[in-house]
Scaffold this active site. Sequence first.
Site, PDB file in Angstrom:
ATOM      1  N   ALA A  77       0.665  -1.092  -0.018  1.00 45.24           N
ATOM      2  CA  ALA A  77      -0.018   0.119   0.178  1.00 45.24           C
ATOM      3  C   ALA A  77       0.793   1.386   0.152  1.00 45.24           C
ATOM      4  CB  ALA A  77      -1.099   0.055   1.151  1.00 45.24           C
ATOM      5  N   ASN A  78       0.308   2.556   0.280  1.00 47.84           N
ATOM      6  CA  ASN A  78       1.029   3.779   0.356  1.00 47.84           C
ATOM      7  C   ASN A  78       0.259   4.565   1.158  1.00 47.84           C
ATOM      8  OD1 ASN A  78      -0.796   5.380  -1.190  1.00 47.84           O
ATOM      9  ND2 ASN A  78      -0.421   3.853  -2.700  1.00 47.84           N
ATOM     10  N   ARG A  79       0.815   5.703   1.261  1.00 47.86           N
ATOM     11  CA  ARG A  79       0.393   6.701   2.782  1.00 47.86           C
ATOM     12  C   ARG A  79      -0.578   7.502   2.228  1.00 47.86           C
ATOM     13  NH1 ARG A  79       4.404   6.126   6.586  1.00 47.86           N
ATOM     14  NH2 ARG A  79       6.322   5.623   5.925  1.00 47.86           N
ATOM     15  N   SER A  80      -1.275   7.444   1.149  1.00 49.81           N
ATOM     16  CA  SER A  80      -2.381   8.205   0.835  1.00 49.81           C
ATOM     17  C   SER A  80      -3.353   8.141   1.610  1.00 49.81           C
ATOM     18  CB  SER A  80      -2.978   8.074  -0.668  1.00 49.81           C
ATOM     19  OG  SER A  80      -4.212   8.536  -0.752  1.00 49.81           O
TER      20      SER A  80
ATOM     21  N   ALA B 170      -3.771   7.634  -5.092  1.00 50.87           N
ATOM     22  CA  ALA B 170      -2.385   7.021  -5.285  1.00 50.87           C
ATOM     23  C   ALA B 170      -2.444   5.607  -5.598  1.00 50.87           C
ATOM     24  CB  ALA B 170      -1.610   7.471  -4.009  1.00 50.87           C
TER      25      ALA B 170
END
Length: 225
Positions: A33-36, A99
């Site tokens: 995943a990512n930090r969005s 994102a």
Amino acid sequence: GRTPSAAGALAGRRVLVTSGPTHEPIDPVRYLANRSSGRQGHAIAAAAAAAGASVTLVSGPVAIPDPIGVTTVRVETAREMLAAVEAALPADIAIFAAAVGDWRPATERESKIKKDGEAPAPLALVENPDILATVAGLAQGRPPLVVGFAAETDNVLDHARKKIAKKGCDLIVANDVSPAGGVMGGSRNTVHLIARDGSVETWPTLDKDEVARRLVAHLAGLVAG
Ligand code: CTP
Ligand code: CA
């Protein structure tokens, strides 16, 4: 100052927004995943609805509530996001604030990968479909106004100018997501609007809600003119 919600500026228009991260499964309990946070995309969906548009929000997994007055479709992966976006067309304006995970594990394991004393095999990754480029490149049913975002940590304007050409969109909203700025997950954003002719409009650092209202007012002006 606070931009009013431009009541009625998008009346009768259909607006599609993507928001949030994607989760790309590794096994049943793990994902990439990512930090969005989804805050900027959700704020844009809410602002478009406040301006009278009929809004579909396609959102990855986020911890914030669905905006009021918006049809929200929740997805997990990039491929699910693409399918939901295609199902939500046609639209007058499409805004790609998500994102999206650029890569996913090549295979999703059916059972949990166990720790057995050996180092795990390296994770093989494959590229995800580019949702923005797919929609911007549609021969039939391309929304008349396709807006991308560019998340950059350095050379923000150079990278964003290249991105507008590569993606085939009409406008790029570039933001600096280097950790010092606190944009990813934070409540404020500093953005640059980049048009196809390369011209740049830089806005001061603003609350994401205010960025959303200004962007909606800007887009309403473009579709009206
Ligand atoms: N985007 C998308 N689908 C993807 C990747 C990106 O729709 N698979 C969209 C994003 O929502 C954003 C724009 O493309 O509107 C640019 O995303 P960004 O991550 O900044 O650019 P990439 O082309 O993925 O390039 P890179 O991450 O290498 O900078
Ligand atoms: Ca990317």
